[in-house]
Scaffold this active site. Structure first.
Site, PDB file in Angstrom:
ATOM      1  N   ASN A  93       0.861  -1.181   0.000  1.00  0.00           N
ATOM      2  CA  ASN A  93       0.000   0.000   0.000  1.00  0.00           C
ATOM      3  C   ASN A  93       0.899   1.234   0.000  1.00  0.00           C
ATOM      4  O   ASN A  93       1.475   1.582   1.026  1.00  0.00           O
ATOM      5  CB  ASN A  93      -0.882  -0.037   1.259  1.00  0.00           C
ATOM      6  CG  ASN A  93      -1.759   1.190   1.395  1.00  0.00           C
ATOM      7  OD1 ASN A  93      -1.824   2.035   0.489  1.00  0.00           O
ATOM      8  ND2 ASN A  93      -2.434   1.308   2.525  1.00  0.00           N
ATOM      9  N   LYS A  98       0.122   4.218  -0.284  1.00  0.00           N
ATOM     10  CA  LYS A  98      -0.538   5.410   0.290  1.00  0.00           C
ATOM     11  C   LYS A  98      -0.254   6.621  -0.615  1.00  0.00           C
ATOM     12  O   LYS A  98      -0.134   6.450  -1.818  1.00  0.00           O
ATOM     13  CB  LYS A  98      -0.094   5.627   1.748  1.00  0.00           C
ATOM     14  CG  LYS A  98      -0.289   4.350   2.569  1.00  0.00           C
ATOM     15  CD  LYS A  98      -0.213   4.562   4.045  1.00  0.00           C
ATOM     16  CE  LYS A  98      -0.413   3.217   4.748  1.00  0.00           C
ATOM     17  NZ  LYS A  98      -0.415   3.308   6.196  1.00  0.00           N
ATOM     18  N   HIS A 149      -9.642   0.947   4.509  1.00  0.00           N
ATOM     19  CA  HIS A 149      -8.417   1.194   5.268  1.00  0.00           C
ATOM     20  C   HIS A 149      -8.737   2.159   6.411  1.00  0.00           C
ATOM     21  O   HIS A 149      -9.550   3.063   6.252  1.00  0.00           O
ATOM     22  CB  HIS A 149      -7.332   1.770   4.353  1.00  0.00           C
ATOM     23  CG  HIS A 149      -5.998   1.801   5.010  1.00  0.00           C
ATOM     24  ND1 HIS A 149      -5.651   2.770   5.918  1.00  0.00           N
ATOM     25  CD2 HIS A 149      -4.948   0.947   4.940  1.00  0.00           C
ATOM     26  CE1 HIS A 149      -4.432   2.521   6.366  1.00  0.00           C
ATOM     27  NE2 HIS A 149      -3.982   1.420   5.793  1.00  0.00           N
ATOM     28  N   GLU A 175      -7.262   4.617   7.553  1.00  0.00           N
ATOM     29  CA  GLU A 175      -7.067   6.045   7.233  1.00  0.00           C
ATOM     30  C   GLU A 175      -8.279   6.601   6.493  1.00  0.00           C
ATOM     31  O   GLU A 175      -8.666   7.751   6.678  1.00  0.00           O
ATOM     32  CB  GLU A 175      -5.771   6.218   6.424  1.00  0.00           C
ATOM     33  CG  GLU A 175      -4.540   6.027   7.310  1.00  0.00           C
ATOM     34  CD  GLU A 175      -3.321   5.453   6.606  1.00  0.00           C
ATOM     35  OE1 GLU A 175      -3.249   5.501   5.363  1.00  0.00           O
ATOM     36  OE2 GLU A 175      -2.422   4.943   7.320  1.00  0.00           O
ATOM     37  N   GLU A 180      -5.875  -5.163  10.258  1.00  0.00           N
ATOM     38  CA  GLU A 180      -4.863  -4.146  10.539  1.00  0.00           C
ATOM     39  C   GLU A 180      -5.198  -3.406  11.834  1.00  0.00           C
ATOM     40  O   GLU A 180      -5.988  -2.461  11.820  1.00  0.00           O
ATOM     41  CB  GLU A 180      -4.804  -3.122   9.404  1.00  0.00           C
ATOM     42  CG  GLU A 180      -4.438  -3.704   8.061  1.00  0.00           C
ATOM     43  CD  GLU A 180      -3.819  -2.647   7.154  1.00  0.00           C
ATOM     44  OE1 GLU A 180      -2.707  -2.883   6.679  1.00  0.00           O
ATOM     45  OE2 GLU A 180      -4.436  -1.594   6.943  1.00  0.00           O
ATOM     46  N   GLY A 220       1.959   2.082  10.869  1.00  0.00           N
ATOM     47  CA  GLY A 220       2.912   3.182  10.743  1.00  0.00           C
ATOM     48  C   GLY A 220       3.554   3.584  12.064  1.00  0.00           C
ATOM     49  O   GLY A 220       4.214   4.615  12.150  1.00  0.00           O
ATOM     50  N   SER A 261       2.958  -2.244  10.465  1.00  0.00           N
ATOM     51  CA  SER A 261       4.399  -2.283  10.744  1.00  0.00           C
ATOM     52  C   SER A 261       5.040  -3.639  10.453  1.00  0.00           C
ATOM     53  O   SER A 261       5.990  -4.044  11.134  1.00  0.00           O
ATOM     54  CB  SER A 261       4.685  -1.845  12.191  1.00  0.00           C
ATOM     55  OG  SER A 261       4.232  -0.516  12.406  1.00  0.00           O
TER      56      SER A 261
HETATM   57  P1  PGA Z   1       2.502   0.126   7.726  1.00  0.00           P
HETATM   58  O1  PGA Z   1       1.067   0.343   7.028  1.00  0.00           O
HETATM   59  O2  PGA Z   1       3.045  -1.162   7.166  1.00  0.00           O
HETATM   60  O3  PGA Z   1       3.314   1.332   7.302  1.00  0.00           O
HETATM   61  O4  PGA Z   1       2.263   0.068   9.182  1.00  0.00           O
HETATM   62  C1  PGA Z   1       0.195  -0.719   6.797  1.00  0.00           C
HETATM   63  C2  PGA Z   1      -1.079  -0.208   6.176  1.00  0.00           C
HETATM   64  O5  PGA Z   1      -1.525   0.880   6.564  1.00  0.00           O
HETATM   65  O6  PGA Z   1      -1.654  -0.856   5.297  1.00  0.00           O
END
Ligand code: PGA
Length: 253
Positions: free
Chosen positions: A9, A11, A98, A100, A170, A176, A216
């Site tokens: 992803n 982003k 997601h 976000e 997730e 993140g 992460s």
């Molecule tokens: P990350 O993000 O691996 O940077 O924690 C995962 C995601 O948001 O899909």
């Protein structure tokens, strides 16, 4: 047998040149190192879709996804991108729900149910994200909370449609933050979700549903996470922006 998937992803990252370089490196490493038994899915921002598709070409084992799609079919919705448009550009997957998008764009379980249907109607595979906040995890209600996300957004689907969906668990507190869920925490939740799916759609469909872990994940922890029986791969944010890390994660099964 359910599919093993490692999805990146991106982003809101990567300029045109950076995206081209990253994709070329990933495609070359995937071929040169003969990575097997896993499907990679690249999910770049919309403008990258067409040029990234060209670089992937018909490489077996690498798919293309988007990070969102509209809940509407077509029409006067400035700034939106429909599942139909994505499919016409050769997109095969779409990340939906997601955290976000849920948090910053106020996407509800109900809205996501409509998006999932749009995706499926246009032949896209939804990568449906679910997960709990730190507050919910601390209160100990993460399991019912995340099951409810599935119930509300997915359990209206026919068994045939549901069996096309990929789930990504997730935990929001791990995204993140560098604070990954332990492999045991991931396994416990994946198993709970698989049982939840089984209670609605039966054992066979549940056993064939790919459930990815996200939050992460990196080359250092992927092996342990992927060794768990109910963890079928990962949805990778930060580490998917580095070709070496992304490929090493894909080689961690
Ligand atoms: P990350 O993000 O691996 O940077 O924690 C995962 C995601 O948001 O899909």
């Amino acid at each position: 047998m359910r599919k093993k998937i490692v999805a990146g992803n991106w982003k809101m990252n990567m300029t045109f040149d950076e995206g081209q370089k990253l994709t070329s490196e990933i495609v070359n490493m995937f071929k040169d190192e003969a990575v097997k038994d896993v499907t990679l899915v690249l999910n770049p921002p919309f403008p990258h879709i067409h040029p990234v598709k060209k670089l992937i070409g018909d490489t077996p084992g690498i798919g293309l996804g988007a990070q969102n799609c509209s809940d509407k079919e077509s029409g006067a919705f400035t700034g939106e991108v429909s599942a139909k448009i994505l499919a016409s550009f050769g997109v095969q997957y779409v990340i939906l729900g997601h955290s976000e998008r849920r948090e910053y764009f106020k996407e509800s379980n109900e809205l996501l149910a409509v998006k999932v249907k749009q995706a499926l109607a246009n032949g896209l595979t939804p990568i449906f994200c679910c997960g709990e906040s730190l507050e919910i995890r601390t209160a100990g209600t993460h399991e019912p909370n995340v099951k409810f996300q599935l119930t509300q957004s997915l359990f209206d689907l026919s068994p045939e449609d549901f069996s096309k969906v990929v789930i990504a668990y997730e935990p929001i507190w791990a995204i993140g933050t560098g604070k990954t869920a332990s492999a045991d925490q991931a396994q416990e939740m994946h198993l709970a979700l698989r049982r939840h799916i089984s209670s609605k759609y039966g054992k066979e469909i549940a056993e064939n549903t790919s459930i990815l872990y996200g939050g992460s994940a990196n080359p250092g922890n992927a092996k342990e996470l992927f060794s768990k029986p109910d963890v079928d791969g990962g949805l990778i944010g930060g580490a998917s922006l580095k070709s070496r890390d992304f490929i090493d994660i894909a080689k961690s099964f």
